[in-house]
Write a protein that holds these residues in place. Structure first.
Motif, PDB file in Angstrom:
ATOM      1  N   ALA A 131      40.748  32.984  41.314  1.00  0.00           N
ATOM      2  CA  ALA A 131      41.558  34.012  40.410  1.00  0.00           C
ATOM      3  C   ALA A 131      42.576  34.468  41.120  1.00  0.00           C
ATOM      4  O   ALA A 131      42.804  34.408  42.514  1.00  0.00           O
ATOM      5  CB  ALA A 131      40.646  35.157  40.274  1.00  0.00           C
ATOM      6  N   ARG A 138      43.228  41.686  40.723  1.00  0.00           N
ATOM      7  CA  ARG A 138      42.797  40.389  40.197  1.00  0.00           C
ATOM      8  C   ARG A 138      43.342  40.291  38.644  1.00  0.00           C
ATOM      9  O   ARG A 138      43.373  41.194  38.148  1.00  0.00           O
ATOM     10  CB  ARG A 138      41.237  40.107  40.185  1.00  0.00           C
ATOM     11  N   HIS A 140      44.681  37.073  35.671  1.00  0.00           N
ATOM     12  CA  HIS A 140      44.420  35.753  34.807  1.00  0.00           C
ATOM     13  C   HIS A 140      45.615  34.914  35.120  1.00  0.00           C
ATOM     14  O   HIS A 140      46.725  35.552  35.312  1.00  0.00           O
ATOM     15  CB  HIS A 140      44.593  36.180  33.276  1.00  0.00           C
ATOM     16  N   VAL A 142      41.940  32.545  35.173  1.00  0.00           N
ATOM     17  CA  VAL A 142      40.804  32.237  36.202  1.00  0.00           C
ATOM     18  C   VAL A 142      40.246  31.041  36.134  1.00  0.00           C
ATOM     19  O   VAL A 142      39.994  30.403  34.970  1.00  0.00           O
ATOM     20  CB  VAL A 142      39.694  33.576  35.894  1.00  0.00           C
ATOM     21  N   LEU A 165      32.083  36.830  36.552  1.00  0.00           N
ATOM     22  CA  LEU A 165      32.958  37.027  37.841  1.00  0.00           C
ATOM     23  C   LEU A 165      32.302  38.475  38.552  1.00  0.00           C
ATOM     24  O   LEU A 165      32.319  38.453  39.804  1.00  0.00           O
ATOM     25  CB  LEU A 165      34.332  37.673  37.311  1.00  0.00           C
ATOM     26  N   ARG A 174      40.223  33.946  46.175  1.00  0.00           N
ATOM     27  CA  ARG A 174      41.083  34.847  45.696  1.00  0.00           C
ATOM     28  C   ARG A 174      42.525  34.371  46.117  1.00  0.00           C
ATOM     29  O   ARG A 174      42.780  34.009  47.294  1.00  0.00           O
ATOM     30  CB  ARG A 174      41.003  36.145  46.328  1.00  0.00           C
TER      31      ARG A 174
END
Length: 199
Positions: A131, A138, A140, A142, A165, A174
């Motif tokens: 992501a 966080r 999009h 993903v 998630l 990440r």
């Protein structure tokens, strides 16, 4: 049908929403340069994903034609009316040989190409989940590896992949990006006006 390459990453463009807060079909609404919103979103995925699939409701005739012309593999399924999860599950089941999926929202046309490349690269290098992160948050799109095929196929409500998630945060790779577009979704005409003004 030819078998998919062993490392095929499929982009899934979620475009079956009803745009109730927008007051019209927002996905064919033009952006400032005249490009329909969903076409701009699809164009971000096409250069990087091996294939892009979009599940649509039967009545989305104009959008299907535009996406077909762009090279998106569009599918129609009445189950899309049940929510984002059902739409996503249909798209994953339609691409069972993929090694991973990049899940993108059709109402987020301001994501940068580099962000998509970074998430796809993370999947190709073994990430189970990936992501983008901008300023600690966080966003999009993903990425999901094949390890999540069964769980994705089992989605059936409007939460989409969020529950996966939330249950497996420790498995998320990440990816730091310099891209505020990972947050900019368009729900109302005001959202669109603001996003088009914001650099």
């Amino acid at each position: 049908m030819m078998p998919a390459p062993p490392d095929e990453i499929v982009g899934i463009l979620l475009a079956a929403g009803r745009s109730t807060r927008f007051g019209a079909d927002k996905l064919i609404h033009p952006l400032g340069d005249g490009t329909p919103l969903a076409i701009a979103s699809a164009s971000i995925l096409l250069p990087t994903c091996d294939r892009v699939v979009s599940m649509l409701r039967p009545e989305q005739i104009d959008l299907r034609r535009m996406l077909d012309d762009l090279g998106v593999d569009t599918r129609v399924d009445r189950a899309c009316v049940e929510g984002m999860g059902s739409s996503l599950a249909c798209a994953v089941r339609a691409t069972p040989s993929a090694s991973g999926w990049l899940i993108a929202l059709a109402d987020m046309p301001f994501v940068q190409h580099g962000t998509v490349r970074s998430i796809v690269t993370a999947l190709r290098h073994g990430a189970e989940l990936a992501a983008p992160i901008y300023r600690g948050r966080r966003g999009h799109p993903v990425g999901f590896s094949r390890r999540w095929y069964a769980e994705l196929c089992d989605l059936h409500d409007d939460r989409g992949p969020r529950r996966i998630l939330e249950r497996h945060t420790e498995r998320i790779t990440r990816v730091a990006v310099d891209d505020p577009g990972i947050y900019r979704d368009i729900d109302t005409p005001g959202d669109l006006a603001f996003a088009c003004r914001t650099p």
